[in-house]
Design a protein around this motif. Structure first.
Motif, PDB file in Angstrom:
ATOM      1  N   SER A 151       0.837  -1.201   0.000  1.00  0.00           N
ATOM      2  CA  SER A 151       0.000   0.000   0.000  1.00  0.00           C
ATOM      3  C   SER A 151       0.875   1.255   0.000  1.00  0.00           C
ATOM      4  N   ASP A 152       2.132   1.091   0.391  1.00  0.00           N
ATOM      5  CA  ASP A 152       3.101   2.188   0.431  1.00  0.00           C
ATOM      6  C   ASP A 152       4.360   1.698  -0.288  1.00  0.00           C
ATOM      7  N   ALA A 153       4.923   2.532  -1.129  1.00  0.00           N
ATOM      8  CA  ALA A 153       6.080   2.130  -1.936  1.00  0.00           C
ATOM      9  C   ALA A 153       7.377   2.058  -1.138  1.00  0.00           C
ATOM     10  N   LYS A 154       7.467   2.755  -0.019  1.00  0.00           N
ATOM     11  CA  LYS A 154       8.744   2.810   0.704  1.00  0.00           C
ATOM     12  C   LYS A 154       9.258   1.439   1.151  1.00  0.00           C
ATOM     13  N   PRO A 155       8.416   0.556   1.697  1.00  0.00           N
ATOM     14  CA  PRO A 155       8.926  -0.782   2.043  1.00  0.00           C
ATOM     15  C   PRO A 155       9.380  -1.575   0.814  1.00  0.00           C
ATOM     16  N   LEU A 156       8.800  -1.292  -0.328  1.00  0.00           N
ATOM     17  CA  LEU A 156       9.182  -1.970  -1.557  1.00  0.00           C
ATOM     18  C   LEU A 156      10.600  -1.589  -1.983  1.00  0.00           C
ATOM     19  N   SER A 213      -2.019   6.828  -5.895  1.00  0.00           N
ATOM     20  CA  SER A 213      -3.284   7.566  -5.884  1.00  0.00           C
ATOM     21  C   SER A 213      -3.319   8.754  -6.829  1.00  0.00           C
ATOM     22  N   GLU A 214      -2.181   9.091  -7.409  1.00  0.00           N
ATOM     23  CA  GLU A 214      -2.128  10.223  -8.324  1.00  0.00           C
ATOM     24  C   GLU A 214      -2.691   9.812  -9.688  1.00  0.00           C
ATOM     25  N   GLU A 215      -2.856  10.802 -10.557  1.00  0.00           N
ATOM     26  CA  GLU A 215      -3.372  10.518 -11.903  1.00  0.00           C
ATOM     27  C   GLU A 215      -2.387   9.676 -12.717  1.00  0.00           C
ATOM     28  N   THR A 216      -1.086   9.907 -12.492  1.00  0.00           N
ATOM     29  CA  THR A 216      -0.049   9.115 -13.159  1.00  0.00           C
ATOM     30  C   THR A 216       0.915   8.573 -12.094  1.00  0.00           C
ATOM     31  N   PRO A 217       1.686   7.551 -12.453  1.00  0.00           N
ATOM     32  CA  PRO A 217       2.641   6.980 -11.493  1.00  0.00           C
ATOM     33  C   PRO A 217       4.012   7.668 -11.531  1.00  0.00           C
ATOM     34  N   TYR A 218       4.072   8.905 -12.011  1.00  0.00           N
ATOM     35  CA  TYR A 218       5.357   9.575 -12.178  1.00  0.00           C
ATOM     36  C   TYR A 218       6.193   9.549 -10.895  1.00  0.00           C
ATOM     37  N   ASP A 219       5.599   9.985  -9.781  1.00  0.00           N
ATOM     38  CA  ASP A 219       6.339  10.033  -8.510  1.00  0.00           C
ATOM     39  C   ASP A 219       6.761   8.637  -8.055  1.00  0.00           C
ATOM     40  N   LEU A 220       5.919   7.649  -8.294  1.00  0.00           N
ATOM     41  CA  LEU A 220       6.233   6.270  -7.936  1.00  0.00           C
ATOM     42  C   LEU A 220       7.419   5.757  -8.757  1.00  0.00           C
ATOM     43  N   ILE A 221       7.409   6.037 -10.041  1.00  0.00           N
ATOM     44  CA  ILE A 221       8.510   5.618 -10.917  1.00  0.00           C
ATOM     45  C   ILE A 221       9.803   6.313 -10.501  1.00  0.00           C
ATOM     46  N   LYS A 222       9.697   7.586 -10.172  1.00  0.00           N
ATOM     47  CA  LYS A 222      10.870   8.359  -9.722  1.00  0.00           C
ATOM     48  C   LYS A 222      11.457   7.756  -8.441  1.00  0.00           C
ATOM     49  N   LEU A 223      10.613   7.235  -7.590  1.00  0.00           N
ATOM     50  CA  LEU A 223      11.054   6.617  -6.340  1.00  0.00           C
ATOM     51  C   LEU A 223      11.655   5.230  -6.577  1.00  0.00           C
ATOM     52  N   LEU A 224      10.990   4.408  -7.391  1.00  0.00           N
ATOM     53  CA  LEU A 224      11.405   3.024  -7.583  1.00  0.00           C
ATOM     54  C   LEU A 224      12.551   2.847  -8.584  1.00  0.00           C
ATOM     55  N   LEU A 225      12.648   3.733  -9.559  1.00  0.00           N
ATOM     56  CA  LEU A 225      13.675   3.683 -10.607  1.00  0.00           C
ATOM     57  C   LEU A 225      13.848   2.281 -11.210  1.00  0.00           C
ATOM     58  N   ILE A 282       4.654   8.338 -22.022  1.00  0.00           N
ATOM     59  CA  ILE A 282       4.639   7.425 -20.880  1.00  0.00           C
ATOM     60  C   ILE A 282       5.160   8.153 -19.643  1.00  0.00           C
ATOM     61  N   ALA A 283       4.319   8.215 -18.619  1.00  0.00           N
ATOM     62  CA  ALA A 283       4.712   8.874 -17.371  1.00  0.00           C
ATOM     63  C   ALA A 283       5.987   8.241 -16.833  1.00  0.00           C
ATOM     64  N   GLY A 284       6.991   9.068 -16.554  1.00  0.00           N
ATOM     65  CA  GLY A 284       8.243   8.597 -15.983  1.00  0.00           C
ATOM     66  C   GLY A 284       9.299   8.197 -16.985  1.00  0.00           C
ATOM     67  N   PHE A 285       8.994   8.316 -18.280  1.00  0.00           N
ATOM     68  CA  PHE A 285       9.972   7.888 -19.294  1.00  0.00           C
ATOM     69  C   PHE A 285      11.290   8.639 -19.127  1.00  0.00           C
ATOM     70  N   ASP A 286      11.207   9.940 -18.814  1.00  0.00           N
ATOM     71  CA  ASP A 286      12.407  10.766 -18.689  1.00  0.00           C
ATOM     72  C   ASP A 286      13.275  10.319 -17.515  1.00  0.00           C
ATOM     73  N   VAL A 287      12.657  10.028 -16.392  1.00  0.00           N
ATOM     74  CA  VAL A 287      13.381   9.607 -15.191  1.00  0.00           C
ATOM     75  C   VAL A 287      14.099   8.274 -15.425  1.00  0.00           C
ATOM     76  N   VAL A 288      13.394   7.339 -16.057  1.00  0.00           N
ATOM     77  CA  VAL A 288      13.977   6.014 -16.310  1.00  0.00           C
ATOM     78  C   VAL A 288      15.159   6.139 -17.271  1.00  0.00           C
ATOM     79  N   LEU A 289      14.985   6.895 -18.354  1.00  0.00           N
ATOM     80  CA  LEU A 289      16.077   7.066 -19.324  1.00  0.00           C
ATOM     81  C   LEU A 289      17.276   7.780 -18.702  1.00  0.00           C
TER      82      LEU A 289
END
Length: 164
Positions: free
Chosen positions: A13-18, A103-115, A130-137
């Protein structure tokens, strides 16, 4: 450990433990793949897409739109299936290693966190959409699209049900 307990352990339910789990996976040389979606009424098109996405690496994470997020995207009558049930269905798939809500409209912040190493969406998106494409690249990962299976969509399934 029972099957149901194993399924529930894959849901975050929270990305931090992941993050700790991802760190352990990467230390072992695993390639982390990420995709996201609402997955409201899971159908063959979803399974085909998710299986192809999972094949792109060794650990597969699904970012799942929360009920609030689905309503932002699809309107007040959606989702049809509550987030906990959608998460359990996805986590029950043998090739899924983790399901994490956002819970956001896109997973951008989640992708930025998980990389993740690989970010995937369907070919109905251009890479730049694609949300987060820039961060991943920027972090040395890749962004890919997967050809969707024709004839399967949640919206068309809902329309078919309404007509009957």
């Amino acid at each position: 450990m029972g099957h149901l307990q194993h399924i529930h352990q894959k849901i975050y339910s929270d990305a931090k433990p992941l993050l700790k789990t991802i760190e352990e996976w990467k230390k072992k040389g695993n390639k982390i793949v990420f995709t996201n979606g609402c997955f409201d009424l899971v159908h063959r098109g979803h399974i085909d897409y998710l299986a192809k996405a999972a094949d792109k690496g060794t650990k597969f994470i699904i970012g799942l739109n929360s009920d609030k997020s689905v309503q932002l995207l699809k309107g007040p009558t959606r989702p049809l299936v509550p987030e906990e049930s959608r998460a359990i269905l996805l986590a029950a798939l043998t090739f899924v290693d983790a399901v994490v809500y956002f819970s956001e409209e896109t997973p951008y912040d989640l992708i930025k966190l998980l990389l993740p190493d690989v970010l995937i969406k369907g070919n109905d998106y251009a890479i730049e959409e694609i949300a987060g494409f820039d961060v991943v690249l920027e972090n040395g990962g890749t962004v890919e699209t997967i050809t969707l299976t024709d004839g399967f969509s949640t919206s068309s399934l809902i329309e078919k049900i309404k007509k009957q």
